[in-house]
Design a protein around this motif. Structure first.
Motif, PDB file in Angstrom:
ATOM      1  N   LEU A 160       0.866  -1.179   0.000  1.00 50.80           N
ATOM      2  CA  LEU A 160       0.000   0.000   0.000  1.00 50.80           C
ATOM      3  C   LEU A 160       0.898   1.223   0.000  1.00 50.80           C
ATOM      4  O   LEU A 160       2.043   1.143   0.417  1.00 50.80           O
ATOM      5  CB  LEU A 160      -0.882  -0.001   1.245  1.00 50.80           C
ATOM      6  N   ARG A 202     -14.074  17.677  19.031  1.00 50.94           N
ATOM      7  CA  ARG A 202     -12.605  17.493  19.079  1.00 50.94           C
ATOM      8  C   ARG A 202     -12.335  15.996  19.039  1.00 50.94           C
ATOM      9  O   ARG A 202     -12.622  15.372  18.024  1.00 50.94           O
ATOM     10  CB  ARG A 202     -12.046  18.212  20.282  1.00 50.94           C
ATOM     11  N   VAL A 203     -11.767  15.435  20.075  1.00 53.59           N
ATOM     12  CA  VAL A 203     -11.363  14.035  19.991  1.00 53.59           C
ATOM     13  C   VAL A 203     -12.510  13.050  19.679  1.00 53.59           C
ATOM     14  O   VAL A 203     -12.372  12.187  18.824  1.00 53.59           O
ATOM     15  CB  VAL A 203     -10.595  13.653  21.275  1.00 53.59           C
ATOM     16  N   ASN A 207     -14.593   2.670   9.323  1.00 54.41           N
ATOM     17  CA  ASN A 207     -13.425   1.828   9.109  1.00 54.41           C
ATOM     18  C   ASN A 207     -12.167   2.656   8.836  1.00 54.41           C
ATOM     19  O   ASN A 207     -11.535   2.540   7.793  1.00 54.41           O
ATOM     20  CB  ASN A 207     -13.721   0.868   7.943  1.00 54.41           C
ATOM     21  N   ARG A 210     -11.798   5.955   8.568  1.00 52.09           N
ATOM     22  CA  ARG A 210     -11.863   7.167   7.744  1.00 52.09           C
ATOM     23  C   ARG A 210     -12.755   8.208   8.418  1.00 52.09           C
ATOM     24  O   ARG A 210     -13.856   7.899   8.846  1.00 52.09           O
ATOM     25  CB  ARG A 210     -12.448   6.841   6.368  1.00 52.09           C
ATOM     26  N   ARG A 220     -12.157  10.579   3.934  1.00 48.17           N
ATOM     27  CA  ARG A 220     -12.941  10.018   2.834  1.00 48.17           C
ATOM     28  C   ARG A 220     -12.779  10.878   1.591  1.00 48.17           C
ATOM     29  O   ARG A 220     -12.676  10.377   0.487  1.00 48.17           O
ATOM     30  CB  ARG A 220     -14.422   9.968   3.207  1.00 48.17           C
ATOM     31  N   LYS A 236      -6.796   6.387   4.374  1.00 48.33           N
ATOM     32  CA  LYS A 236      -7.440   5.684   5.476  1.00 48.33           C
ATOM     33  C   LYS A 236      -6.429   5.124   6.448  1.00 48.33           C
ATOM     34  O   LYS A 236      -5.267   4.935   6.106  1.00 48.33           O
ATOM     35  CB  LYS A 236      -8.390   4.632   4.918  1.00 48.33           C
ATOM     36  N   ILE A 261      -4.875   2.234   8.737  1.00 43.93           N
ATOM     37  CA  ILE A 261      -4.841   0.784   8.844  1.00 43.93           C
ATOM     38  C   ILE A 261      -3.913   0.394   9.982  1.00 43.93           C
ATOM     39  O   ILE A 261      -3.135   1.199  10.481  1.00 43.93           O
ATOM     40  CB  ILE A 261      -4.333   0.121   7.546  1.00 43.93           C
ATOM     41  N   SER A 262      -4.042  -0.846  10.393  1.00 42.58           N
ATOM     42  CA  SER A 262      -3.171  -1.342  11.439  1.00 42.58           C
ATOM     43  C   SER A 262      -1.851  -1.778  10.818  1.00 42.58           C
ATOM     44  O   SER A 262      -1.836  -2.464   9.803  1.00 42.58           O
ATOM     45  CB  SER A 262      -3.860  -2.511  12.132  1.00 42.58           C
ATOM     46  N   LEU A 295      -8.039  -3.331  12.265  1.00 46.99           N
ATOM     47  CA  LEU A 295      -7.904  -2.154  13.119  1.00 46.99           C
ATOM     48  C   LEU A 295      -8.797  -2.339  14.348  1.00 46.99           C
ATOM     49  O   LEU A 295      -9.981  -2.590  14.214  1.00 46.99           O
ATOM     50  CB  LEU A 295      -8.364  -0.952  12.307  1.00 46.99           C
ATOM     51  N   GLN A 336      -5.978   5.109  -0.336  1.00 48.55           N
ATOM     52  CA  GLN A 336      -6.915   4.070  -0.754  1.00 48.55           C
ATOM     53  C   GLN A 336      -6.480   3.584  -2.123  1.00 48.55           C
ATOM     54  O   GLN A 336      -6.395   4.386  -3.056  1.00 48.55           O
ATOM     55  CB  GLN A 336      -8.313   4.663  -0.883  1.00 48.55           C
ATOM     56  N   PRO A 337      -6.221   2.304  -2.277  1.00 47.59           N
ATOM     57  CA  PRO A 337      -5.786   1.839  -3.589  1.00 47.59           C
ATOM     58  C   PRO A 337      -6.937   1.869  -4.589  1.00 47.59           C
ATOM     59  O   PRO A 337      -8.092   1.644  -4.231  1.00 47.59           O
ATOM     60  CB  PRO A 337      -5.338   0.404  -3.323  1.00 47.59           C
ATOM     61  N   THR A 338      -6.604   2.193  -5.829  1.00 46.35           N
ATOM     62  CA  THR A 338      -7.620   2.094  -6.881  1.00 46.35           C
ATOM     63  C   THR A 338      -7.152   1.041  -7.875  1.00 46.35           C
ATOM     64  O   THR A 338      -6.000   1.040  -8.300  1.00 46.35           O
ATOM     65  CB  THR A 338      -7.783   3.420  -7.631  1.00 46.35           C
ATOM     66  N   ALA A 339      -8.040   0.140  -8.223  1.00 50.54           N
ATOM     67  CA  ALA A 339      -7.670  -0.967  -9.095  1.00 50.54           C
ATOM     68  C   ALA A 339      -8.272  -0.755 -10.477  1.00 50.54           C
ATOM     69  O   ALA A 339      -9.482  -0.644 -10.623  1.00 50.54           O
ATOM     70  CB  ALA A 339      -8.168  -2.278  -8.498  1.00 50.54           C
ATOM     71  N   GLU A 394     -14.281  -6.940  -7.242  1.00 52.85           N
ATOM     72  CA  GLU A 394     -14.121  -5.497  -7.346  1.00 52.85           C
ATOM     73  C   GLU A 394     -15.447  -4.789  -7.084  1.00 52.85           C
ATOM     74  O   GLU A 394     -15.530  -3.799  -6.365  1.00 52.85           O
ATOM     75  CB  GLU A 394     -13.608  -5.171  -8.743  1.00 52.85           C
ATOM     76  N   TYR A 419      -2.820  -4.444 -10.992  1.00 47.82           N
ATOM     77  CA  TYR A 419      -4.258  -4.536 -10.732  1.00 47.82           C
ATOM     78  C   TYR A 419      -4.532  -5.439  -9.543  1.00 47.82           C
ATOM     79  O   TYR A 419      -5.270  -5.080  -8.629  1.00 47.82           O
ATOM     80  CB  TYR A 419      -4.965  -5.077 -11.973  1.00 47.82           C
ATOM     81  N   ALA A 466      -3.544  -3.925  -6.206  1.00 46.93           N
ATOM     82  CA  ALA A 466      -4.483  -2.907  -5.732  1.00 46.93           C
ATOM     83  C   ALA A 466      -5.808  -3.536  -5.316  1.00 46.93           C
ATOM     84  O   ALA A 466      -6.392  -3.179  -4.288  1.00 46.93           O
ATOM     85  CB  ALA A 466      -4.717  -1.869  -6.822  1.00 46.93           C
ATOM     86  N   LEU A 467      -6.258  -4.505  -6.097  1.00 46.21           N
ATOM     87  CA  LEU A 467      -7.534  -5.149  -5.778  1.00 46.21           C
ATOM     88  C   LEU A 467      -7.446  -5.856  -4.426  1.00 46.21           C
ATOM     89  O   LEU A 467      -8.329  -5.728  -3.580  1.00 46.21           O
ATOM     90  CB  LEU A 467      -7.895  -6.161  -6.877  1.00 46.21           C
ATOM     91  N   ALA A 515      -5.365  -5.252  -2.002  1.00 44.96           N
ATOM     92  CA  ALA A 515      -5.234  -4.276  -0.927  1.00 44.96           C
ATOM     93  C   ALA A 515      -6.601  -3.694  -0.567  1.00 44.96           C
ATOM     94  O   ALA A 515      -6.959  -3.572   0.601  1.00 44.96           O
ATOM     95  CB  ALA A 515      -4.279  -3.168  -1.352  1.00 44.96           C
ATOM     96  N   ARG A 516      -7.360  -3.372  -1.584  1.00 37.40           N
ATOM     97  CA  ARG A 516      -8.700  -2.817  -1.327  1.00 37.40           C
ATOM     98  C   ARG A 516      -9.593  -3.817  -0.618  1.00 37.40           C
ATOM     99  O   ARG A 516     -10.277  -3.498   0.346  1.00 37.40           O
ATOM    100  CB  ARG A 516      -9.355  -2.448  -2.664  1.00 37.40           C
ATOM    101  N   LEU A 532      -8.655  -4.275   2.975  1.00 35.08           N
ATOM    102  CA  LEU A 532      -9.117  -3.205   3.864  1.00 35.08           C
ATOM    103  C   LEU A 532     -10.593  -3.355   4.198  1.00 35.08           C
ATOM    104  O   LEU A 532     -11.047  -2.945   5.260  1.00 35.08           O
ATOM    105  CB  LEU A 532      -8.862  -1.843   3.212  1.00 35.08           C
ATOM    106  N   TYR A 571     -10.844  -6.941   6.427  1.00 38.53           N
ATOM    107  CA  TYR A 571     -10.332  -6.790   7.784  1.00 38.53           C
ATOM    108  C   TYR A 571     -10.710  -5.445   8.370  1.00 38.53           C
ATOM    109  O   TYR A 571      -9.862  -4.736   8.913  1.00 38.53           O
ATOM    110  CB  TYR A 571      -8.823  -7.036   7.819  1.00 38.53           C
ATOM    111  N   ALA A 572     -11.946  -5.087   8.247  1.00 39.23           N
ATOM    112  CA  ALA A 572     -12.450  -3.880   8.905  1.00 39.23           C
ATOM    113  C   ALA A 572     -12.804  -4.257  10.338  1.00 39.23           C
ATOM    114  O   ALA A 572     -13.071  -5.409  10.622  1.00 39.23           O
ATOM    115  CB  ALA A 572     -13.679  -3.376   8.170  1.00 39.23           C
ATOM    116  N   PRO A 573     -12.762  -3.263  11.254  1.00 35.44           N
ATOM    117  CA  PRO A 573     -13.169  -3.594  12.619  1.00 35.44           C
ATOM    118  C   PRO A 573     -14.615  -4.065  12.635  1.00 35.44           C
ATOM    119  O   PRO A 573     -15.479  -3.434  12.029  1.00 35.44           O
ATOM    120  CB  PRO A 573     -13.003  -2.282  13.385  1.00 35.44           C
TER     121      PRO A 573
END
Lengths: 284, 341
Positions: A18, A71-72, A83, A85, A90, A95, A97-98, A104, A173-176, B28, B76, B79-80, B82-83, B86, B89-91
């Motif tokens: 990332l 504030r906080v 998640n 953001r 956003r 974003k 991440i852990s 996270l 944020q990655p874009t594919a 995707e 590709y 990135a895919l 990684a997206r 995320l 593995y969201a809380p």
């Protein structure tokens, strides 16, 4: 700024890369968040006072409560809900991440945002309000605050102090985007060039992927066509390709060469002979 | 698997891609949906599909790295994955679950683990109080050095006993609504101070300690002044009703700061960064506890202190609540389940 990769190892044990968010994006997100929260508060109270629906003591209660919440707590809640953001994040598409590749946790979100009070709000309000103390103490304090603000700029992973405590990173944020496969879509209808193994023996992965870049854009102007022609000449000279290539076949020549070169390199790679670039023979 | 005729003349890595592309496209799409409106918006089938498609994509990435030289494909997939990672593995803890664990185990255990830091936090306040008291005894003008004029509100050395008494036993003519405003103000102000004291701790504990010590100084000077006027006991009651909770909360925030500071000063065998992360777990819980106690203290100070006018009752309520906090922190979460979040 140049991108810095953060290699994350998810539980699936396939490392993924990332990009660490740039300082500008971080600053932008923070500025947007402040603008949105304080601006929202201002507008809300302007409307409330104008509408005159609440008496002053209710207004004061609401005001104290909201001033505290934006504030906080705002950052903690929004990062929990979205998640990692906030609204600002956003918008600029970054974003939290852990850093350890796990999910996270709420603890991390709380920890990194509690530190915001000294890392962002205190320096920002003091420096912006200009209420400096005079003399050496004031100078030292100012210097110290600027240093604290600059912590993310000075470390490799652009972590704030809060990020270090929580073990978090802020990434883009990655874009594919999946581009078409050159080896599959552009099989030639025309002449059909065939290359011998010793001709494919010259180049390596780097040159192949450079050629891929060239093939992604068909030439449109005369100048671009000339450049493609240069590439063809260079390749022919290097691999000692004797046949003539007509001007209209130059693109097909490159496509065919790409396809066969890739097949050749991939199969060499499977046999344990990985060729990074054209210097693979000299071994440097 | 019998490769179909269309794919037959493709090279190996192109065939690999052609066979799996559909799954990636689907992933995707699901990821985009989840990013936009959250995991909860996905249906059951979609959620199941997301998980398995994610694993397949990860697998594809791993294979593609070893067989394919198609840069576009690798970028590709990278990135895919990684997206998708995320999103997957969201809380996902429910807020109630987190809170429950925090109250039954997290906070009490964190407090019991932080003895050194707690000693530092409380010591700062007590020392401050002691020094403030002693200095006032020597020279009453110290009072003006310590106490900001906005805070003293006419309660200065030499003020008449009757006036001082009136500040302790009068409700200031506040009705219920005004008390609410007052309580909110106290809460919002004090909590910010507490977070501030905590967060400053990262700079080697010292700023947290100094701030808490300074709070103690003010307290000590105030007490000494009332003591001089023969109102020590009454002031003690006036302070106790909310102060037991409020001052403890400030000390707890300072202790949280001390945890961070100790990680910086004495990281032990770990790197400082690791030590911060390690100690941060307990430190954050201390601050959450402090925030909680400050809400309670604000309610007590805003309402009860004005409504309860006898010193005995004030003492009883104040120290009773203090004992309740202590009992919770010492007794809860003694079993080993639910360790940490």
């Amino acid at each position: 700024m140049i991108g810095r990769p953060a290699n994350i190892l998810p539980p699936e044990a396939v490392p993924i890369r990332l990009e660490i968010a740039s300082g500008g994006a971080r600053f932008g997100a923070q500025a947007l968040d402040i603008l949105i929260t304080f601006g929202g508060l201002f507008l809300l109270f302007w409307a409330l006072i104008w509408a005159n629906v609440l008496d002053w003591s209710m207004l004061a209660t609401l005001f104290f409560l909201l001033v505290f919440l934006i504030r906080v707590p705002y950052y903690i809640l929004s990062e929990l809900v979205w998640n990692g953001r906030t609204i600002g994040k956003r918008i600029v598409r970054i974003k939290v991440i852990s850093a350890d590749g796990q999910r996270l946790t709420p603890h991390q979100i709380v920890a990194r945002n509690l530190m915001k009070e000294v890392e962002v709000f205190m320096p920002a309000t003091t420096l912006l309000s200009g209420s400096f103390q005079s003399g050496w103490v004031g100078l030292a304090l100012t210097l110290w605050m600027i240093l604290v603000l600059c912590v993310p700029l000075f470390n490799k992973r652009r972590q704030r102090l809060g990020d270090m405590i929580a073990g978090t990173l802020v990434v883009d944020q990655p874009t594919a985007v999946l581009l078409p496969d050159l080896a599959a879509t552009q099989s030639t209808a025309g002449v059909g060039f065939v290359f011998q193994p010793e001709q494919l023996d010259v180049y390596g992965r780097f040159e192949l992927q450079t050629l891929e870049q060239i093939l992604r854009n068909r030439p449109k102007t005369e100048e671009q066509r000339q450049r493609v022609s240069d590439v063809v000449h260079t390749i022919r000279r290097k691999i000692k390709f004797e046949e003539d290539v007509a001007a209209r076949d130059e693109w097909d020549f490159l496509t065919d060469f790409y396809r066969q070169q890739r097949e050749f390199l991939e199969s060499r790679h499977l046999f344990g002979d990985t060729r990074e670039d054209k210097f693979h023979k000299t071994g440097s | 698997m019998q490769p179909d005729a269309k794919n037959d003349d493709l090279i190996r890595s192109a065939r690999f891609r052609a066979e799996r592309e559909e799954g990636w496209r689907r992933l995707e799409q699901l990821v985009a949906q989840a990013e936009k409106s959250g995991m909860a918006a996905l249906g059951y089938d979609d959620a199941v599909a997301l998980a398995s498609l994610y694993r397949q994509a990860m697998n594809s990435l791993s294979v593609a790295r070893s067989i394919s030289m198609d840069k576009a494909l690798l970028d590709y997939l990278e990135a895919l994955c990684a997206r998708a990672y995320l999103v997957v593995y969201a809380p996902q803890e429910s807020v109630t679950g987190v809170l429950q664990r925090l109250f039954t185990h997290g906070i009490p255990q964190a407090v019991r683990r932080s003895t050194t830091a707690l000693i530092i936090g409380f010591l700062a306040m007590v020392l401050g109080g002691f020094v403030g008291f002693m200095l006032y005894q020597q020279d009453t003008s110290w009072f003006f050095t310590f106490v900001p004029s906005g805070l003293s509100d006419g309660r200065v050395p030499g003020a008449s006993e009757a006036y001082l008494r009136s500040t302790l036993f009068e409700d200031g003519g506040r009705d219920g609504e005004r008390l609410g405003t007052f309580a909110t103000f106290l809460f919002s102000h004090n909590t910010r101070i507490a977070i501030f004291i905590f967060a400053l701790g990262i700079f080697a504990t010292l700023p947290s300690f100094v701030l808490t010590f300074y709070n103690g100084l003010i307290l000590g000077a105030f007490y000494a002044m009332f003591h001089e006027a023969g109102l020590g006991y009454e002031l003690f009651g006036w302070l106790s009703i909310h102060g037991v909770t409020e001052l403890s909360a400030i000390c707890l925030a300072a202790a949280g700061g001390a945890q961070l500071g100790l990680a910086v000063i004495l990281p032990g065998n770990m790197t400082r960064r690791e030590a911060l992360r390690e100690r941060g777990r307990d430190a954050v819980k201390l601050v959450i506890l402090a925030g909680l106690m400050l809400i309670a203290a604000a309610i007590i100070e805003g309402f009860l202190r004005q409504l309860v006018q006898t010193t005995q009752m004030r003492l009883l309520i104040g120290w009773g609540i203090g004992a309740a906090w202590l009992a919770w922190l010492l007794l809860a979460g003694r079993d080993t389940v639910g360790q940490d979040t």
